[in-house]
Design an enzyme around this catalytic site. Structure first.
Site, mmCIF file in Angstrom:
data_model
loop_
_atom_site.group_PDB
_atom_site.id
_atom_site.type_symbol
_atom_site.label_atom_id
_atom_site.label_comp_id
_atom_site.label_asym_id
_atom_site.label_seq_id
_atom_site.Cartn_x
_atom_site.Cartn_y
_atom_site.Cartn_z
ATOM 1 N N TYR A 30 43.294 31.196 46.061
ATOM 2 C CA TYR A 30 42.343 30.808 45.023
ATOM 3 C C TYR A 30 43.069 30.595 43.703
ATOM 4 C CZ TYR A 30 42.309 35.511 42.844
ATOM 5 O OH TYR A 30 42.657 36.655 42.201
ATOM 6 N N ARG A 49 50.580 26.171 40.245
ATOM 7 C CA ARG A 49 50.488 27.486 40.884
ATOM 8 C C ARG A 49 49.635 27.402 42.148
ATOM 9 N NH1 ARG A 49 48.449 32.619 37.494
ATOM 10 N NH2 ARG A 49 46.436 31.622 37.831
ATOM 11 N N HIS A 99 44.602 34.625 65.565
ATOM 12 C CA HIS A 99 45.476 34.705 64.388
ATOM 13 C C HIS A 99 46.254 33.415 64.163
ATOM 14 C CE1 HIS A 99 44.496 38.904 64.934
ATOM 15 N NE2 HIS A 99 45.206 39.269 63.867
ATOM 16 N N LYS A 144 48.501 33.623 45.162
ATOM 17 C CA LYS A 144 47.170 34.056 44.703
ATOM 18 C C LYS A 144 46.224 34.043 45.909
ATOM 19 C CE LYS A 144 44.487 33.511 40.394
ATOM 20 N NZ LYS A 144 44.380 34.912 40.060
ATOM 21 N N GLU A 176 52.583 44.708 37.436
ATOM 22 C CA GLU A 176 51.513 44.030 36.693
ATOM 23 C C GLU A 176 50.270 44.893 36.748
ATOM 24 O OE1 GLU A 176 50.297 40.348 38.598
ATOM 25 O OE2 GLU A 176 50.609 41.183 40.583
ATOM 26 N N LEU A 200 52.010 38.194 40.137
ATOM 27 C CA LEU A 200 51.470 36.844 40.004
ATOM 28 C C LEU A 200 52.055 36.217 38.735
ATOM 29 C CD1 LEU A 200 49.283 34.945 41.322
ATOM 30 C CD2 LEU A 200 47.918 35.524 39.307
HETATM 31 N N1 PDD Z 1 43.359 37.242 37.876
HETATM 32 N N2 PDD Z 1 48.004 39.285 38.063
HETATM 33 C C1 PDD Z 1 46.957 39.381 38.895
HETATM 34 C C2 PDD Z 1 47.065 40.263 40.081
HETATM 35 C C3 PDD Z 1 45.771 38.647 38.630
HETATM 36 O O1 PDD Z 1 44.739 38.734 39.470
HETATM 37 C C4 PDD Z 1 45.696 37.839 37.455
HETATM 38 C C5 PDD Z 1 44.483 37.044 37.102
HETATM 39 C C6 PDD Z 1 46.821 37.780 36.612
HETATM 40 C C7 PDD Z 1 46.843 36.931 35.357
HETATM 41 O O2 PDD Z 1 47.067 35.578 35.642
HETATM 42 P P1 PDD Z 1 46.449 34.428 34.701
HETATM 43 O O3 PDD Z 1 46.934 34.689 33.342
HETATM 44 O O4 PDD Z 1 46.989 33.162 35.270
HETATM 45 O O5 PDD Z 1 44.943 34.526 34.786
HETATM 46 C C8 PDD Z 1 47.961 38.496 36.951
HETATM 47 C C9 PDD Z 1 42.219 36.350 37.771
HETATM 48 C C10 PDD Z 1 41.704 36.134 36.385
HETATM 49 C C11 PDD Z 1 41.176 36.802 38.760
HETATM 50 O O6 PDD Z 1 41.567 37.161 39.870
HETATM 51 O O7 PDD Z 1 39.970 36.740 38.467
#
Ligand code: PDD
Length: 289
Positions: A30, A49, A99, A144, A176, A200
């Site tokens: 996603y 990405r 799978h 992601k 993170e 990420l």
């Molecule tokens: N999540 N790390 C993780 C594990 C994340 O899920 C996210 C963002 C980020 C930040 O990435 P970005 O700046 O590109 O949003 C880092 C989104 C917002 C979500 O899952 O809803």
């Protein structure tokens, strides 16, 4: 109105077969893209990405970047909100449970938009609280993936104690947040963990580092130890939906002075100014403060 497999429809009418591999295996990826004043923020970076995530799970991109742009513009136009966040979700489609990848099965493509609200002013003023936990996710956190169960469980640890986020430590180093990137400030230097398979690559993370470089804010991209996190002067959190937020308490201990620090104030103002200039076509001048 949402987009599902070639059609726009009210979300209540959207249905996915139970054999969708997203439902059965969490087999999909996603992307979350903010749109300010109805314009997607850093779309080429988000689409890069998205491609990286698709490559990571060996799924063909169903659309060209121009097709994505066109689709997202249609989704944005169907919403009332000026600021929105777009959620794009692609799974390996519907197939008998096995799978192994199915052959010649079209992917499932789903896009929705929700209003994007800035973080509450009180929280920006007081700072949020966070907890720490061992990062027990897989080692492709750069993808992601929609299979977010570890992130869900880790984030819930924070929710259970009324904290905003869980900050993750793997082998003694900061990775993170459960749903965000984390920066640390020590002696006036902004520290960011290097991009790797263990985090990420945040789009907001990139913006913050670019703003630091452009404004001569001392910064270093390097491994950050757990001890450095615990003795930080400031901790900052970034994500597409939360922008940049200060963490004022960690595991019930104050971070620095226990309130948002000067580097947060500077970077937050720069971020707002960057948005105003690039997305709304005017500058609020707040980065001068
Ligand atoms: N999540 N790390 C993780 C594990 C994340 O899920 C996210 C963002 C980020 C930040 O990435 P970005 O700046 O590109 O949003 C880092 C989104 C917002 C979500 O899952 O809803």
């Amino acid at each position: 109105m949402i987009y599902l497999n070639g059609k726009f429809m009210p979300i209540e009418e959207a249905c996915i077969p139970v054999l969708d591999r997203g439902f059965i295996f969490g087999d999909g990826i996603y992307e979350v893209i903010p749109a300010y004043s109805r314009k997607p923020f850093r779309l080429p970076k988000h689409l890069n990405r998205l491609q990286h995530s698709l490559d990571g799970i060996r799924l063909k991109n169903p659309f060209s970047n121009d097709e994505w742009k066109n689709l997202l513009e249609q989704v944005i136009a169907k919403s009332d909100a000026e600021d929105q966040y777009l959620y794009l979700h692609i799974t390996r489609g519907v197939a008998k449970r096995d799978h192994a990848f199915p052959v010649n099965v079209p992917p499932t493509v789903f896009i929705m938009s929700n209003p994007l609200l800035p973080p509450p002013a009180e929280l920006l003023a007081s700072g949020a609280s966070a907890i720490t936990a061992i990062d027990n996710r897989w080692i492709r956190c750069d993808v992601k993936a929609i299979s977010l169960l570890p992130n869900v469980l880790l984030r819930q640890l924070a929710v259970d104690v009324h904290a905003l986020e869980t900050i993750l430590i793997r082998d003694g180093f900061l990775t993170e947040g459960a749903a965000s990137n984390i920066f640390v400030v020590k002696n006036g230097v902004l520290l960011a963990p290097p991009k790797s398979n263990l985090m990420l690559p945040g789009i907001t993370y990139d913006v913050v580092l670019e703003l630091a470089a452009a404004n001569k804010i001392p910064h270093e991209i390097r491994e950050i130890t757990e001890a450095e996190v615990r003795t930080a002067d400031e901790i900052l959190l970034t994500s597409s939906t939360k922008e940049i937020m200060p963490i004022a308490s960690l595991d019930n201990q104050p971070v620095g002075q226990g309130k948002p620090g000067p580097l947060f104030a500077r970077l937050h103002a720069l971020y707002q100014d960057y948005k105003a200039t690039n997305m709304r076509g005017h500058s609020c001048g707040c980065s001068n403060s």
